[in-house]
Write a protein that holds these residues in place. Sequence first.
Motif, short mmCIF file in Angstrom:
data_model
loop_
_atom_site.label_atom_id
_atom_site.label_comp_id
_atom_site.label_asym_id
_atom_site.label_seq_id
_atom_site.Cartn_x
_atom_site.Cartn_y
_atom_site.Cartn_z
N ALA A 1 17.39 -7.28 -11.13
CA ALA A 1 16.54 -6.13 -10.78
C ALA A 1 16.23 -5.28 -12.01
N ASP A 2 17.19 -5.14 -12.91
CA ASP A 2 16.96 -4.37 -14.14
C ASP A 2 15.90 -5.06 -15.00
N ILE A 3 16.02 -6.37 -15.10
CA ILE A 3 15.07 -7.13 -15.91
C ILE A 3 13.69 -7.09 -15.26
N ALA A 4 13.64 -7.21 -13.93
CA ALA A 4 12.36 -7.13 -13.22
C ALA A 4 11.67 -5.79 -13.47
N ARG A 5 12.46 -4.73 -13.50
CA ARG A 5 11.89 -3.39 -13.71
C ARG A 5 11.22 -3.29 -15.08
N GLU A 6 11.83 -3.91 -16.09
CA GLU A 6 11.23 -3.89 -17.42
C GLU A 6 9.96 -4.74 -17.46
N LYS A 7 9.98 -5.88 -16.82
CA LYS A 7 8.80 -6.74 -16.80
C LYS A 7 7.66 -6.11 -15.99
N ALA A 8 8.02 -5.38 -14.94
CA ALA A 8 7.00 -4.73 -14.11
C ALA A 8 6.22 -3.67 -14.89
N GLY A 9 6.76 -3.26 -16.02
CA GLY A 9 6.10 -2.22 -16.80
C GLY A 9 4.74 -2.60 -17.35
N ILE A 10 4.38 -3.88 -17.35
CA ILE A 10 3.05 -4.26 -17.84
C ILE A 10 1.99 -4.13 -16.75
N VAL A 11 2.40 -3.91 -15.50
CA VAL A 11 1.45 -3.84 -14.38
C VAL A 11 0.80 -2.46 -14.39
N LYS A 12 -0.51 -2.43 -14.52
CA LYS A 12 -1.25 -1.16 -14.55
C LYS A 12 -1.72 -0.77 -13.15
N ILE A 13 -1.79 0.51 -12.91
CA ILE A 13 -2.27 1.01 -11.62
C ILE A 13 -3.67 0.46 -11.36
N GLY A 14 -3.87 -0.13 -10.18
CA GLY A 14 -5.17 -0.64 -9.80
C GLY A 14 -5.49 -2.03 -10.30
N SER A 15 -4.56 -2.64 -11.03
CA SER A 15 -4.79 -3.99 -11.55
C SER A 15 -4.42 -5.03 -10.49
N THR A 16 -4.58 -6.28 -10.84
CA THR A 16 -4.15 -7.39 -9.98
C THR A 16 -2.90 -8.00 -10.59
N LEU A 17 -1.87 -8.18 -9.77
CA LEU A 17 -0.63 -8.80 -10.20
C LEU A 17 -0.54 -10.21 -9.64
N VAL A 18 -0.35 -11.18 -10.53
CA VAL A 18 -0.09 -12.56 -10.14
C VAL A 18 1.40 -12.79 -10.36
N LEU A 19 2.13 -13.07 -9.29
CA LEU A 19 3.59 -13.04 -9.32
C LEU A 19 4.17 -14.43 -9.02
N GLY A 20 4.90 -14.96 -10.00
CA GLY A 20 5.52 -16.26 -9.82
C GLY A 20 6.96 -16.19 -9.35
N GLU A 21 7.56 -15.01 -9.39
CA GLU A 21 8.94 -14.83 -8.94
C GLU A 21 9.02 -14.94 -7.42
#
Length: 429
Positions: A178-198
């Motif tokens: 969860a800690d690592i996910a939180r750091e990786k989630a930091g590239i997601v911008k408000i209003g963008s599209t997230l493609v998630l392989g996890e």
Amino acid sequence: MRSPVAAYLDTLRDHERSGMAEPPGLERMRSLLRAIGDPQTWFRSVHVTGTNGKGTVSVATAGLLADQGLAVGTYTSPHVDRLTERVALQGHSVQDADLDFALGVIRDGASSAGLAPTWFEVITAAAFWLFAEYKIDVAVVEVGMLGRWDATNVIDADIAVVTNVELDHAELAGPRRADIAREKAGIVKIGSTLVLGERDSALRPIFTAEQPARVLAIGDELGISGRRIVPGGSVVDLVTPRAEHRGVRVRGPGQHNCDNILLAVAAAEEYLSSPLSTEDIDHLGTRIRLPGRTEIVHESPLVVLDGAHNPAALLALGKALTELPHAAGPRVLVCGALRGRDLAPALARLAKDVESVIVCEPPSPRAMPAAHLSAALGWAQAPRLIADPADALRAALTTAGTLGMVVVTGSLHLLHRARRGLPSAPGSR
């Protein structure tokens, strides 16, 4: 004689060489980019992070977009053989002279602004400057490490891709996934599209908390099925919100390669806001090739180079190797690792399936001594210790004969040196 730019790079702080992390923050990187005209604002972007597979997804996404007639830049890391591998235009590495010139621009900009950037910040800024100079339409940018405080996270990406979340860089992010996910989630911008392989649904709220407009996740909005193992790779059916793509060929062994192609297809289709043709995807899937990613570099014996450097990547490599033709001769594992990485249990699992193990040392100040890794493996038979990766590969080739298999893994840093041990005779790729 080394160029002044190369000498300049040698003076910079470099996490890849030292393992020493910088305090988190992006202000110095933003200041550096302001000093050279904010080139990252001159093109749109797709941003890719994840523990494993992000390089493949980046290159595949860039290839799919270039096939639609767009001018595409790609920024990936680390490199295996040459620094210019990190910066590509239309799928081809930039010329040495172009990168040297860009690095000179960054050096002068940093000096005029009174900044002391890191090695990775300088390389990243040079890539963005080149992309702006070449007037690309879109850059596909791979994160260097984690995401939130990575030097690449100054772009305002339309699409963010997170390939997966595994335990890596826990000393920086924290001990839990969860800690690592939180750091990786930091590239997601408000209003963008997230493609998630996890695939772990428990981690999904961490990503949605960043307020993307849409989330396309494997297992929900993205589907993959009907995988058939064929010579050279797989044939698979892919489903995205835009289209169904059946019978897509994917180069290279392993389920993970199919997942990577699906994420790249979804990212490209969302960027384009339209479906890709299955023919274009199939064509891309058969030609994509990255150095050091389940790379077959010799046929007799079969030699596989893979830069797997964390337990999850080594597990995927082990599964992929079972899909290659069975070796009729001895199988040899050549491995080395960097200090601070607990790879011994995963390497020991690989070692159970081979007849011989050779432990070497990546050519890095952070290399784990071969004797230390050998002791940690706990292999029933004492591995051979050959510090130089090229010499280790030569010894492995002798042991394997023409009918065996050699696998070189544990760190991307050892692959360039190991490659020097390959014969130049027919059979090498």
